[in-house]
Design a protein around this motif. Structure first.
Motif, PDB file in Angstrom:
ATOM      1  N   LEU A   9      64.429 -47.989  24.147  1.00 15.90           N
ATOM      2  CA  LEU A   9      65.883 -48.079  24.077  1.00 15.90           C
ATOM      3  C   LEU A   9      66.493 -46.855  23.410  1.00 15.90           C
ATOM      4  O   LEU A   9      67.533 -46.346  23.833  1.00 15.90           O
ATOM      5  N   ARG A  10      65.863 -46.367  22.353  1.00 12.63           N
ATOM      6  CA  ARG A  10      66.366 -45.169  21.673  1.00 12.63           C
ATOM      7  C   ARG A  10      66.301 -43.953  22.594  1.00 12.63           C
ATOM      8  O   ARG A  10      67.194 -43.101  22.582  1.00 12.63           O
ATOM      9  N   THR A  11      65.259 -43.887  23.390  1.00  8.87           N
ATOM     10  CA  THR A  11      65.116 -42.772  24.337  1.00  8.87           C
ATOM     11  C   THR A  11      66.218 -42.822  25.393  1.00  8.87           C
ATOM     12  O   THR A  11      66.839 -41.810  25.726  1.00  8.87           O
ATOM     13  N   ILE A  12      66.453 -44.033  25.917  1.00 14.85           N
ATOM     14  CA  ILE A  12      67.501 -44.199  26.929  1.00 14.85           C
ATOM     15  C   ILE A  12      68.863 -43.850  26.354  1.00 14.85           C
ATOM     16  O   ILE A  12      69.687 -43.174  26.979  1.00 14.85           O
ATOM     17  N   ALA A  13      69.108 -44.310  25.116  1.00 17.88           N
ATOM     18  CA  ALA A  13      70.402 -44.077  24.477  1.00 17.88           C
ATOM     19  C   ALA A  13      70.685 -42.599  24.258  1.00 17.88           C
ATOM     20  O   ALA A  13      71.838 -42.169  24.263  1.00 17.88           O
ATOM     21  N   SER A  14      69.647 -41.827  24.056  1.00 22.19           N
ATOM     22  CA  SER A  14      69.836 -40.404  23.769  1.00 22.19           C
ATOM     23  C   SER A  14      70.029 -39.559  25.023  1.00 22.19           C
ATOM     24  O   SER A  14      70.384 -38.383  24.932  1.00 22.19           O
ATOM     25  N   THR A  15      69.824 -40.156  26.206  1.00 24.42           N
ATOM     26  CA  THR A  15      69.910 -39.373  27.443  1.00 24.42           C
ATOM     27  C   THR A  15      71.347 -39.090  27.864  1.00 24.42           C
ATOM     28  O   THR A  15      71.679 -37.988  28.284  1.00 24.42           O
ATOM     29  N   SER A  16      72.229 -40.109  27.763  1.00 25.00           N
ATOM     30  CA  SER A  16      73.619 -39.948  28.212  1.00 25.00           C
ATOM     31  C   SER A  16      74.470 -41.070  27.643  1.00 25.00           C
ATOM     32  O   SER A  16      73.966 -42.013  27.031  1.00 25.00           O
ATOM     33  N   SER A  17      75.781 -40.978  27.866  1.00 24.19           N
ATOM     34  CA  SER A  17      76.679 -42.036  27.398  1.00 24.19           C
ATOM     35  C   SER A  17      76.425 -43.343  28.139  1.00 24.19           C
ATOM     36  O   SER A  17      76.512 -44.421  27.556  1.00 24.19           O
ATOM     37  N   ILE A  18      76.092 -43.239  29.422  1.00 24.34           N
ATOM     38  CA  ILE A  18      75.777 -44.443  30.193  1.00 24.34           C
ATOM     39  C   ILE A  18      74.480 -45.069  29.684  1.00 24.34           C
ATOM     40  O   ILE A  18      74.364 -46.291  29.561  1.00 24.34           O
ATOM     41  N   GLY A  19      73.508 -44.204  29.377  1.00 28.12           N
ATOM     42  CA  GLY A  19      72.256 -44.706  28.823  1.00 28.12           C
ATOM     43  C   GLY A  19      72.487 -45.409  27.499  1.00 28.12           C
ATOM     44  O   GLY A  19      71.905 -46.457  27.228  1.00 28.12           O
ATOM     45  N   ARG A  20      73.349 -44.822  26.682  1.00 20.34           N
ATOM     46  CA  ARG A  20      73.670 -45.444  25.395  1.00 20.34           C
ATOM     47  C   ARG A  20      74.364 -46.787  25.612  1.00 20.34           C
ATOM     48  O   ARG A  20      74.098 -47.760  24.885  1.00 20.34           O
ATOM     49  N   TYR A  21      75.255 -46.847  26.596  1.00 21.09           N
ATOM     50  CA  TYR A  21      75.973 -48.094  26.884  1.00 21.09           C
ATOM     51  C   TYR A  21      74.989 -49.218  27.200  1.00 21.09           C
ATOM     52  O   TYR A  21      75.067 -50.317  26.614  1.00 21.09           O
ATOM     53  N   TYR A  22      74.064 -48.956  28.099  1.00 21.96           N
ATOM     54  CA  TYR A  22      73.124 -50.007  28.497  1.00 21.96           C
ATOM     55  C   TYR A  22      72.118 -50.325  27.389  1.00 21.96           C
ATOM     56  O   TYR A  22      71.690 -51.479  27.245  1.00 21.96           O
ATOM     57  N   ALA A  23      71.766 -49.340  26.600  1.00 24.32           N
ATOM     58  CA  ALA A  23      70.865 -49.591  25.481  1.00 24.32           C
ATOM     59  C   ALA A  23      71.543 -50.483  24.439  1.00 24.32           C
ATOM     60  O   ALA A  23      70.960 -51.464  23.955  1.00 24.32           O
ATOM     61  N   GLN A  24      72.788 -50.148  24.087  1.00 26.73           N
ATOM     62  CA  GLN A  24      73.538 -50.947  23.111  1.00 26.73           C
ATOM     63  C   GLN A  24      73.790 -52.362  23.650  1.00 26.73           C
ATOM     64  O   GLN A  24      73.700 -53.350  22.906  1.00 26.73           O
ATOM     65  N   LEU A  25      74.108 -52.450  24.934  1.00 25.42           N
ATOM     66  CA  LEU A  25      74.378 -53.741  25.548  1.00 25.42           C
ATOM     67  C   LEU A  25      73.128 -54.627  25.528  1.00 25.42           C
ATOM     68  O   LEU A  25      73.203 -55.830  25.242  1.00 25.42           O
ATOM     69  N   THR A  26      71.984 -54.017  25.801  1.00 26.50           N
ATOM     70  CA  THR A  26      70.728 -54.763  25.770  1.00 26.50           C
ATOM     71  C   THR A  26      70.434 -55.283  24.371  1.00 26.50           C
ATOM     72  O   THR A  26      70.025 -56.440  24.190  1.00 26.50           O
ATOM     73  N   VAL A  27      70.645 -54.440  23.385  1.00 20.58           N
ATOM     74  CA  VAL A  27      70.410 -54.852  21.993  1.00 20.58           C
ATOM     75  C   VAL A  27      71.370 -55.982  21.612  1.00 20.58           C
ATOM     76  O   VAL A  27      70.968 -56.967  20.981  1.00 20.58           O
ATOM     77  N   TYR A  28      72.622 -55.838  21.994  1.00 13.24           N
ATOM     78  CA  TYR A  28      73.631 -56.843  21.648  1.00 13.24           C
ATOM     79  C   TYR A  28      73.290 -58.206  22.255  1.00 13.24           C
ATOM     80  O   TYR A  28      73.259 -59.229  21.551  1.00 13.24           O
ATOM     81  N   LEU A  29      73.028 -58.221  23.552  1.00 15.71           N
ATOM     82  CA  LEU A  29      72.714 -59.480  24.229  1.00 15.71           C
ATOM     83  C   LEU A  29      71.379 -60.052  23.754  1.00 15.71           C
ATOM     84  O   LEU A  29      71.231 -61.274  23.621  1.00 15.71           O
ATOM     85  N   GLY A  30      70.417 -59.170  23.489  1.00 15.29           N
ATOM     86  CA  GLY A  30      69.129 -59.631  22.988  1.00 15.29           C
ATOM     87  C   GLY A  30      69.260 -60.287  21.623  1.00 15.29           C
ATOM     88  O   GLY A  30      68.670 -61.350  21.360  1.00 15.29           O
ATOM     89  N   THR A  31      70.034 -59.660  20.742  1.00 11.10           N
ATOM     90  CA  THR A  31      70.270 -60.231  19.412  1.00 11.10           C
ATOM     91  C   THR A  31      70.986 -61.559  19.522  1.00 11.10           C
ATOM     92  O   THR A  31      70.670 -62.526  18.816  1.00 11.10           O
ATOM     93  N   LEU A  32      71.962 -61.633  20.420  1.00  6.81           N
ATOM     94  CA  LEU A  32      72.715 -62.866  20.625  1.00  6.81           C
ATOM     95  C   LEU A  32      71.793 -63.995  21.106  1.00  6.81           C
ATOM     96  O   LEU A  32      71.897 -65.135  20.637  1.00  6.81           O
ATOM     97  N   ALA A  33      70.881 -63.670  22.009  1.00  5.12           N
ATOM     98  CA  ALA A  33      69.951 -64.677  22.531  1.00  5.12           C
ATOM     99  C   ALA A  33      69.000 -65.175  21.442  1.00  5.12           C
ATOM    100  O   ALA A  33      68.755 -66.381  21.313  1.00  5.12           O
ATOM    101  N   VAL A  34      68.486 -64.248  20.644  1.00  3.38           N
ATOM    102  CA  VAL A  34      67.539 -64.622  19.580  1.00  3.38           C
ATOM    103  C   VAL A  34      68.227 -65.498  18.529  1.00  3.38           C
ATOM    104  O   VAL A  34      67.699 -66.547  18.127  1.00  3.38           O
TER     105      VAL A  34
END
Length: 358
Positions: free
Chosen positions: A21-46
């Motif tokens: 996720l950190r690698t994806i986030a560092s590639t571009s703004s879109i990568g960061r968007y999906y990385a942050q979104l994944t973390v957010y939804l994952g945290t919400l699910a847990v």
């Protein structure tokens, strides 16, 4: 050695998705968007899964109405650190009022983060009846959620009355979104308010607490998921003592005016295209020969019109918040608004009381 292996393996498994996720986030703004979104939804699910066990335990302890407080604070503590988004709450002392009907502006699913920071004890939510049979149903039931049958006006009205009685008897508060649906755009604005929350407050004789979250367009929208600080302001309670059903339209307008003025005051200032037009026109006229004509009227951001609740004029720069009129019982109802007894529900399951049909 085997003990260390058992300890290190789980950490290694967890670190792999984090690194990805950190690698994806560092590639571009879109990568960061999906990385942050994944973390957010994952945290919400847990946290939601963990919340089921919390709900069971606290229900057995007789504290079911504190479940949302515990789960919400847990979610905020984890998600805010991972996402690097903090929430600052002003006027938090007003949340000590109990019972109360809290009304907030609804922008996106990121609202859950600010709710996690400010959600008070002995408070719950209102949800559509269909969610009872969803995977979240058992947790919502154990946390004291109030379910409304949106397909049956009579039952919806009955649910509203029953909710008010339970709130008074047990000192429970409810959080509701009077806009009825999500609304987020660059220029801070509010949709017309549904009247269900205000009917509930008036019928139960409990105060309304406006909760305003600043426009966080700069932090979160489609394709953008950044970091920063989100401001939330809790306004003083608005008493409903002595009010009747006929005062609901005025109460709705009053609360919306206060929330809109506060939203514009605490949000980061933006320049809309409408605001730019007068300046551009002034510049063009300065270059052309003088012609006697009226000064251009500054345009304002377009609000969504509604035949249910007329938009009352408000201060554009948010410098003045409308004061609470202690004599709400005076009539400001317009022609045709005297019949406010019909009950409907909208797509979000929030009760809509008093919509006229033509």
């Amino acid at each position: 050695m085997s003990f260390l292996a058992h300890l290190i393996k789980p950490l290694a498994y967890i670190s792999v998705p984090v690194i990805i996720l950190r690698t994806i986030a560092s590639t571009s703004s879109i990568g960061r968007y999906y990385a942050q979104l994944t973390v957010y939804l994952g945290t919400l699910a847990v946290v939601s899964t963990w919340g089921v066990f919390v709900a069971v335990g606290m229900t057995l302890m007789g504290r079911r109405h504190d479940v949302n407080y515990v789960v919400a604070r847990s979610f905020y503590a984890i998600a805010s650190r991972i996402l690097d988004i903090q929430v600052e709450v002003e006027g938090e002392e007003h949340l000590q009022t109990c019972p109360m009907v809290m009304v907030g502006n609804h922008q996106s699913m990121l609202d859950i983060l600010y709710l996690g920071r400010m959600f008070p004890r002995k408070a719950s939510i209102m949800a559509k009846k269909e969610l009872q049979w969803s995977p979240l149903g058992p947790w919502m039931f154990m946390s004291g959620a109030v379910f409304v049958d949106r397909g049956n006006s009579t039952k919806a009205h009955g649910s509203l009355a029953a909710a008010g009685d339970e709130m008074k008897a047990k000192g429970i508060s409810l959080m509701m979104y009077p806009e009825g649906t999500r609304h987020c755009q660059e220029v801070p604005s509010l949709l017309p308010f549904k009247k269900g929350a205000f009917h509930l407050a008036v019928q139960a004789g409990i105060p309304v607490i406006p909760v305003v979250c600043e426009n966080y367009w700069r932090i979160y929208r489609k394709g953008v998921f950044g970091t920063g600080t989100i401001r939330v302001r809790v306004l003083p309670p608005i008493s409903t003592a002595g009010l009747s059903v006929s005062d609901v339209p005025e109460l709705t307008t009053l609360v919306r005016d206060q929330m809109l003025a506060t939203l514009r005051e605490i949000s980061v200032k933006v320049t809309s295209e409408e605001d730019m037009k007068p300046a551009e026109q002034s510049g063009m006229k300065a270059e052309s020969p003088p012609v006697e004509e009226p000064d251009p009227i500054p345009a304002t951001p377009v609000e969504v019109a509604s035949d249910e609740i007329p938009d009352a004029p408000s201060d554009e720069d948010g410098s003045e918040t409308p004061s609470v009129d202690t004599s709400l019982s005076r009539s400001l109802r317009q022609e045709g608004s005297a019949s406010e007894y019909g009950t409907e529900t909208d797509d979000e399951g929030m009760v809509v009381v008093g919509r006229q049909h033509h």
